[in-house]
Design an enzyme around this catalytic site. Structure first.
Site, PDB file in Angstrom:
ATOM      1  N   HIS A 134       0.813  -0.977  -0.118  1.00 40.43           N
ATOM      2  CA  HIS A 134       0.014   0.019  -0.411  1.00 40.43           C
ATOM      3  C   HIS A 134       0.613   1.518  -0.411  1.00 40.43           C
ATOM      4  O   HIS A 134       0.613   2.496  -0.272  1.00 40.43           O
ATOM      5  CB  HIS A 134      -1.738  -0.355   1.045  1.00 40.43           C
ATOM      6  CG  HIS A 134      -2.514   0.834   0.765  1.00 40.43           C
ATOM      7  ND1 HIS A 134      -2.130   1.509   1.884  1.00 40.43           N
ATOM      8  CD2 HIS A 134      -3.175   0.964   0.006  1.00 40.43           C
ATOM      9  CE1 HIS A 134      -3.596   2.561   1.703  1.00 40.43           C
ATOM     10  NE2 HIS A 134      -3.868   2.408   0.868  1.00 40.43           N
ATOM     11  N   LYS A 136       3.293   4.211  -0.812  1.00 39.46           N
ATOM     12  CA  LYS A 136       3.709   5.042  -2.610  1.00 39.46           C
ATOM     13  C   LYS A 136       4.934   6.061  -2.123  1.00 39.46           C
ATOM     14  O   LYS A 136       4.546   7.302  -1.514  1.00 39.46           O
ATOM     15  CB  LYS A 136       2.266   6.327  -2.199  1.00 39.46           C
ATOM     16  CG  LYS A 136       0.720   5.213  -2.461  1.00 39.46           C
ATOM     17  CD  LYS A 136       0.157   5.343  -1.905  1.00 39.46           C
ATOM     18  CE  LYS A 136      -1.075   4.321  -1.755  1.00 39.46           C
ATOM     19  NZ  LYS A 136      -2.315   4.279  -0.709  1.00 39.46           N
ATOM     20  N   ASP A 141      17.313   9.369  -7.972  1.00 40.16           N
ATOM     21  CA  ASP A 141      18.765   9.980  -8.147  1.00 40.16           C
ATOM     22  C   ASP A 141      19.134   9.690  -6.507  1.00 40.16           C
ATOM     23  O   ASP A 141      20.032  10.645  -6.491  1.00 40.16           O
ATOM     24  CB  ASP A 141      19.377  10.720  -9.137  1.00 40.16           C
ATOM     25  CG  ASP A 141      19.014  11.016 -10.267  1.00 40.16           C
ATOM     26  OD1 ASP A 141      19.269   9.377 -11.292  1.00 40.16           O
ATOM     27  OD2 ASP A 141      19.357  11.979 -10.812  1.00 40.16           O
ATOM     28  N   HIS A 313      -9.253  11.116   1.231  1.00 40.14           N
ATOM     29  CA  HIS A 313      -7.957   9.934   0.505  1.00 40.14           C
ATOM     30  C   HIS A 313      -7.034  10.176   1.735  1.00 40.14           C
ATOM     31  O   HIS A 313      -6.284   9.614   2.051  1.00 40.14           O
ATOM     32  CB  HIS A 313      -8.051   9.545  -0.856  1.00 40.14           C
ATOM     33  CG  HIS A 313      -7.514   8.734  -1.197  1.00 40.14           C
ATOM     34  ND1 HIS A 313      -5.890   8.019  -0.704  1.00 40.14           N
ATOM     35  CD2 HIS A 313      -7.912   6.840  -0.856  1.00 40.14           C
ATOM     36  CE1 HIS A 313      -6.013   6.869  -1.281  1.00 40.14           C
ATOM     37  NE2 HIS A 313      -7.047   6.177  -1.569  1.00 40.14           N
ATOM     38  N   LYS A 315      -4.536  10.499   4.996  1.00 37.71           N
ATOM     39  CA  LYS A 315      -3.566  10.452   6.108  1.00 37.71           C
ATOM     40  C   LYS A 315      -2.668  10.825   6.845  1.00 37.71           C
ATOM     41  O   LYS A 315      -0.782  10.879   6.156  1.00 37.71           O
ATOM     42  CB  LYS A 315      -2.786   8.776   5.114  1.00 37.71           C
ATOM     43  CG  LYS A 315      -3.839   7.674   4.618  1.00 37.71           C
ATOM     44  CD  LYS A 315      -3.480   7.429   3.302  1.00 37.71           C
ATOM     45  CE  LYS A 315      -4.040   7.000   2.458  1.00 37.71           C
ATOM     46  NZ  LYS A 315      -5.411   6.598   2.165  1.00 37.71           N
ATOM     47  N   ASP A 320       0.038  20.279  18.294  1.00 38.09           N
ATOM     48  CA  ASP A 320       0.815  20.133  18.951  1.00 38.09           C
ATOM     49  C   ASP A 320       1.887  21.913  17.557  1.00 38.09           C
ATOM     50  O   ASP A 320       1.200  21.718  16.523  1.00 38.09           O
ATOM     51  CB  ASP A 320       1.996  20.264  20.059  1.00 38.09           C
ATOM     52  CG  ASP A 320       1.494  20.162  20.855  1.00 38.09           C
ATOM     53  OD1 ASP A 320       0.314  20.045  21.428  1.00 38.09           O
ATOM     54  OD2 ASP A 320       1.851  19.174  22.007  1.00 38.09           O
TER      55      ASP A 320
END
Length: 420
Positions: A134, A136, A141, A313, A315, A320
């Site tokens: 899952h 991404k 380089d 979608h 996450k 603080d």
């Protein structure tokens, strides 16, 4: 002519002994840029890919054959043809609809394509649902990296319509890129060497920046081996230290009791706690699961917003005025107990403030706030059911490993021209 495409079907670490237990600390001197939605993410990633000189490492859960996928496809082929080493790792479920021709063209150009847990359809249905790749991550380089929740698909662009996703990622430049590079290389099954050389190379002039940053960055991830709870523990620790504010924007919210308790306890201490949940989910079950927990949280002062403009979608979270996290991990049983995930933790006041302002604008302009005085409706029963469901899922990897489709295996397979 046969074209080899590697298919990785394991969440085991690679054989290199140095990569068996990857654990990364805080790296200072990084510049972190928030990228909101595909409008910011795709141009930044594609620019970096076009400028690649030596290596591209790319992992994604979803790659579609749409305008975004075809542009990525073209850029990767061009990079491979000019001698750049390109390694692309895809999930067998999320990318299960890619045509053989699409993959074949990548492989013929020299792109090393890998598929995590591929499986043929059974009666027209994909059955490889569990333990998804899952993450991404894109590393170019060993100098610039991208990580977040955005897949390579047109549904992350506003012109996709009302089903376009609201999401976030970051671009990282600085010493933390070496850790992201080391991790992505190790997970791809490629040879892993010392990270020192990569950090020295990062000190050379980069096409993306000439100025160092102030951000502390740490890579964290979860697997089903030695780092099962790292992301969850990072959330719990940050929440336990919260003194002023907490904002969590998460697409699929159904965490275990320990994390729920820390959210509730923070609100009880007088911390301003805001949750931004899906109000228009792409998966209805996600909304129903999250709402099982609302009464438990609302009664202790947690403010809950439902984002209603389009599917959420994201996450991301902040605590603080310094700590933030962005990555691929939802706060649900799939991400916290099954999937292979990766987040970055960020300690940077400017970044934290920018993320806070974006989330505040989202909450106030596009969200519906749940009433504080909702009449409690069997909240204890709902919490008990949630507790049982979460912990059944938490131990599911052990059960799933007994299934033939989920026995660790690493094998190549070939596509031929008549498959296209």
């Amino acid at each position: 002519m046969n074209v080899a495409v590697d298919h990785i079907a394991t969440d085991q670490p690679p054989d290199d002994s140095k990569a068996r237990d990857l654990d990364y600390g805080w790296q200072s001197g990084n510049r972190v840029e928030l990228l909101e939605n595909g409008e910011a993410y795709f141009p930044a990633v594609f620019e970096a890919l076009r400028a690649a000189e030596r290596e591209i490492l790319l992992e994604t859960f979803i790659l579609f054959e749409d305008k975004v996928g075809f542009e990525l496809h073209s850029i990767l082929i061009e990079a491979a043809k000019r001698g750049v080493k390109v390694v692309v790792s895809l999930d067998g479920f999320g990318c299960g609809e890619l045509s053989p021709g699409f993959l074949r063209e990548l492989a013929e150009a020299g792109v090393m394509v890998q598929m995590f847990d591929p499986a043929p359809k059974t009666f027209g249905i994909r059955t490889n649902w569990f333990r998804r790749l899952h993450r991404k991550i894109v590393v170019v380089d060993a100098r610039v990296a991208f990580i977040g929740g955005i897949n390579f698909s047109a549904d992350h662009l506003a012109d996709f319509g009302p089903e376009a996703k609201q999401d976030y990622a970051v671009q990282v430049i600085g010493p933390a890129v070496a850790d992201l590079h080391h991790f992505a290389l190790a997970q791809s099954g490629r040879q892993v060497r010392s990270r020192r050389g990569w950090r020295r190379r990062q000190q050379r002039p980069s096409p993306w920046t000439n100025e160092p940053g102030d951000g502390l960055v740490r890579l964290i991830y979860r697997d089903n081996i030695q780092h099962r709870d790292d992301i969850e523990e990072a959330y719990i620790h940050a929440l336990s230290q919260a003194r002023q504010r907490v904002v969590i924007a998460n697409a699929y919210f159904f965490p275990g009791y320990r994390l729920l308790r820390e959210i509730r306890n923070a609100a009880r201490r007088g911390v301003q706690v805001q949750l931004i949940m899906q109000g228009q989910p792409d998966v209805l079950l996600a909304k129903l699961a999250a709402r099982m927990l609302y009464d438990y949280l609302l009664k202790d002062g947690v403010v809950i917003h439902e984002y209603c403009q389009r599917p959420l979608h994201g996450k991301v979270a902040l605590v603080d005025d310094e700590w933030s996290t962005v990555g691929s991990s939802n706060l649900d049983p799939l991400s916290l107990a099954l999937n292979l995930e990766a987040n970055v933790l960020i300690r940077d006041r400017a970044f934290n403030q920018q993320l806070y302002e974006r989330l505040e604008a989202l909450a106030h302009n596009h969200c519906q706030t749940m009433p504080e005085k909702r009449k409690p409706r069997l909240w204890l029963w709902r919490l008990t059911v949630g507790f049982l469901v979460f912990h059944v899922m938490r131990h599911f990897p052990v059960l799933a490993s007994w299934l033939p489709a989920h026995k660790p295996r690493l094998k190549p397979f070939e596509t031929t021209p008549h498959d296209v």
